[in-house]
Design a protein around this motif. Structure first.
Motif, PDB file in Angstrom:
ATOM      1  N   UNK A 117       0.839  -1.207   0.000  1.00  0.00           N
ATOM      2  CA  UNK A 117       0.000   0.000   0.000  1.00  0.00           C
ATOM      3  C   UNK A 117       0.868   1.248   0.000  1.00  0.00           C
ATOM      4  N   UNK A 118       0.526   2.184  -0.860  1.00  0.00           N
ATOM      5  CA  UNK A 118       1.209   3.475  -0.895  1.00  0.00           C
ATOM      6  C   UNK A 118       0.165   4.559  -0.600  1.00  0.00           C
ATOM      7  N   UNK A 209     -12.820  -2.108  -0.637  1.00  0.00           N
ATOM      8  CA  UNK A 209     -12.962  -2.708   0.702  1.00  0.00           C
ATOM      9  C   UNK A 209     -13.646  -4.072   0.596  1.00  0.00           C
ATOM     10  N   UNK A 210     -14.710  -4.103  -0.175  1.00  0.00           N
ATOM     11  CA  UNK A 210     -15.448  -5.364  -0.328  1.00  0.00           C
ATOM     12  C   UNK A 210     -14.561  -6.430  -0.972  1.00  0.00           C
ATOM     13  N   UNK A 232      -7.828   1.821   4.767  1.00  0.00           N
ATOM     14  CA  UNK A 232      -7.601   0.548   4.079  1.00  0.00           C
ATOM     15  C   UNK A 232      -6.305  -0.147   4.496  1.00  0.00           C
ATOM     16  N   UNK A 233      -5.308   0.626   4.912  1.00  0.00           N
ATOM     17  CA  UNK A 233      -4.076  -0.037   5.354  1.00  0.00           C
ATOM     18  C   UNK A 233      -4.313  -0.792   6.667  1.00  0.00           C
ATOM     19  N   UNK A 234      -5.173  -0.258   7.515  1.00  0.00           N
ATOM     20  CA  UNK A 234      -5.526  -1.013   8.728  1.00  0.00           C
ATOM     21  C   UNK A 234      -6.378  -2.231   8.369  1.00  0.00           C
ATOM     22  N   UNK A 235      -7.251  -2.065   7.398  1.00  0.00           N
ATOM     23  CA  UNK A 235      -8.030  -3.218   6.938  1.00  0.00           C
ATOM     24  C   UNK A 235      -7.085  -4.323   6.455  1.00  0.00           C
ATOM     25  N   UNK A 236      -6.104  -3.931   5.653  1.00  0.00           N
ATOM     26  CA  UNK A 236      -5.125  -4.904   5.133  1.00  0.00           C
ATOM     27  C   UNK A 236      -4.329  -5.532   6.280  1.00  0.00           C
ATOM     28  N   UNK A 239      -6.220  -8.240   7.807  1.00  0.00           N
ATOM     29  CA  UNK A 239      -6.258  -9.462   6.997  1.00  0.00           C
ATOM     30  C   UNK A 239      -5.068 -10.375   7.279  1.00  0.00           C
ATOM     31  N   UNK A 240      -3.942  -9.774   7.661  1.00  0.00           N
ATOM     32  CA  UNK A 240      -2.724 -10.594   7.789  1.00  0.00           C
ATOM     33  C   UNK A 240      -2.303 -10.833   9.240  1.00  0.00           C
ATOM     34  N   UNK A 241      -3.108 -10.389  10.203  1.00  0.00           N
ATOM     35  CA  UNK A 241      -2.730 -10.691  11.587  1.00  0.00           C
ATOM     36  C   UNK A 241      -2.896  -9.551  12.558  1.00  0.00           C
TER      37      UNK A 241
END
Lengths: 338, 116
Positions: A117-118, A209-210, A232-236, A239-241
């Motif tokens: 993410x940038x 997001x969806x 979205x970076x927090x959403x990502x 997703x990974x932990x």
């Protein structure tokens, strides 16, 4: 020992100092030669010196051009400004790079997530232009500029190309905010023309997001304006932990500050129970930035091994180890492998 | 039966509003503007893309655009008519501006943010 690097350490507040000590223990044991210069930042600083970011700290970062930062506290709705945003503004750290990559040993519902993410880090609704325009109406100016949008797109394409990435998408809401997000998207498209080898496209933020929660593996690199990027970076990371394993870098043309993106967890301060992994993976990211790939690989491999064994992990991942015990286990694992 | 809209409207509280300054959005290609006091208004700070660029240190690397937010604070009690005079004076001095925003205190508290 190789070349000595001088790095400004900003322990921050709350659990920050104990986390940063644990991370320093691990990084120093990796074989890299770093001289750490400790400087203050945050709420404690405000109480002691009347500023979140003392001149001495600014001068140290400007001199060393690289820093590792622990968490700081920002009050909600009122009170002092954010130390993080102040740092980004002072050093014009316009690119917030937030990788979201699955850690193999943390079981997640997906087989593969490896998203870069940038996030544009300096403008949008973070320009601090807010007014109560009547006694019942508040407004916040969303400031999007052509050069600000162009340079984050340029930065993202350059980074993606160097990292061998194949696909970049611009995330926006230009169907509704046609001027602001439209400008951001226009700049992205202009830059994309210069990189024909990288597939480019765009996606509306709500759809993104969806799609991220349904099929995150489809994404490679995302370029986002500040506010969508923040979310979205927090959403990502989720997703990974979670934020406990999410690295972050704030990068400008002449300076880079690596930091965990989670809060300072003041209620746990001094208990030495929090997981220092987010600052540690930010430190790994910093080592790669400094071209210390071997040290970065050593730490990463040892950290994954300790997590995999589950014997010396912190409470948030099902263990009972303290912050220091977890860090020491990583150090022991590095030495055992040596 | 009151609607949610009715209930929301009924919560409105009366607050004392006092004019204390003006944010001016100036467009210029000549770098950071400089201002003398204009009537009862004194320039307190100037920001660009939300970052304070005057007074004090500004990084030579800072990306600036041609649009500056210039905050003028009143040095004495002022009325709306003083703002009209101020805007007229600013225009006559040759400044090109895109917008102005009156700054009000609400019950003594600032209803406007500071720059970073």
């Amino acid at each position: 020992m190789g070349t000595q690097h001088v790095v400004t350490m900003l322990p921050g507040e709350g659990t920050g100092p104990e986390i940063c000590e644990a991370v320093r223990l691990v990084i120093d044991a990796s074989g890299v030669n770093i001289k750490w210069e400790y400087e203050e930042i945050g709420l404690d600083c405000l109480e002691k010196h009347g500023t979140l970011l003392p001149d001495k700290t600014v001068q140290a970062i400007a001199r060393n051009k690289i820093a590792l930062k622990g968490p700081t506290t920002t009050p909600i709705g009122t009170g002092h400004k954010s130390a993080n945003v102040t740092l980004r503004k002072v050093f014009d750290l316009y690119a917030n790079v937030r990788p979201a990559k699955l850690i193999p040993v943390l079981k997640r519902p997906w087989d593969k997530i490896d998203i870069l993410n940038f996030r544009e880090n300096t403008e949008d609704c973070y320009a601090a232009i807010e007014h109560m325009v009547s006694d019942e109406v508040a407004q916040c100016l969303k400031v999007i500029t052509w050069p600000g949008s162009y340079r984050i797109a340029e930065f993202a394409f350059k980074w993606a190309k160097a990292a061998g990435r194949k696909k970049i998408y611009c995330v926006h809401k230009a169907n509704i905010m046609k001027m602001t997000d439209g400008l951001f998207l226009d700049a992205f498209r202009e830059v994309a023309k210069k990189y024909p080898d990288i597939e480019s496209g765009d996606i509306i933020v709500d759809n993104c997001c969806m799609q991220l929660v349904r099929n995150p593996a489809q994404f490679d690199c995302l370029v986002l304006p500040n506010l969508y990027g923040d979310i979205l970076t927090d959403l990502c990371a989720g997703l990974v932990g979670g934020l406990g394993f999410a690295p972050g870098a704030n990068v400008g043309d002449n300076c880079a500050i690596f930091e965990a993106v989670h809060g300072s967890a003041p209620k746990y301060a001094g208990l030495k129970k929090v997981n220092p992994s987010a600052v540690l993976v930010s430190g790994i990211m910093m080592l790669r930035w400094m071209k210390e790939e071997a040290a970065a690989d050593r730490i990463q491999k040892a950290m994954f091994a300790v997590l995999d064994e589950r014997k010396h992990v912190t409470y948030d991942v099902g263990g009972t180890a303290t912050t220091d015990e977890y860090a020491q286990a990583i150090v022991d694992k590095m030495h055992a492998k040596a | 039966m009151p609607t949610c809209t009715d209930i929301a409207k009924a919560t409105k509280k009366k607050r004392e509003i006092k004019l204390v300054g003006i944010d001016m959005y100036i467009i210029t290609e000549k770098g950071i503007p400089k201002f003398d006091d204009i009537g009862p208004f004194k320039c307190e700070f100037i920001s660009n893309r939300g970052t304070k660029v005057w007074p004090g240190f500004v990084s030579p690397d800072l990306l600036m655009v041609n649009w500056y937010r210039c905050r003028f604070m009143a040095t004495k009690d002022v009325q709306d008519a003083d703002v009209n005079t101020f805007l007229d004076a600013l225009t006559k001095k040759g400044w090109w501006w895109s917008a102005s925003q009156k700054l009000w205190n609400y019950d003594g508290e600032a209803g406007f943010s500071k720059a970073y």
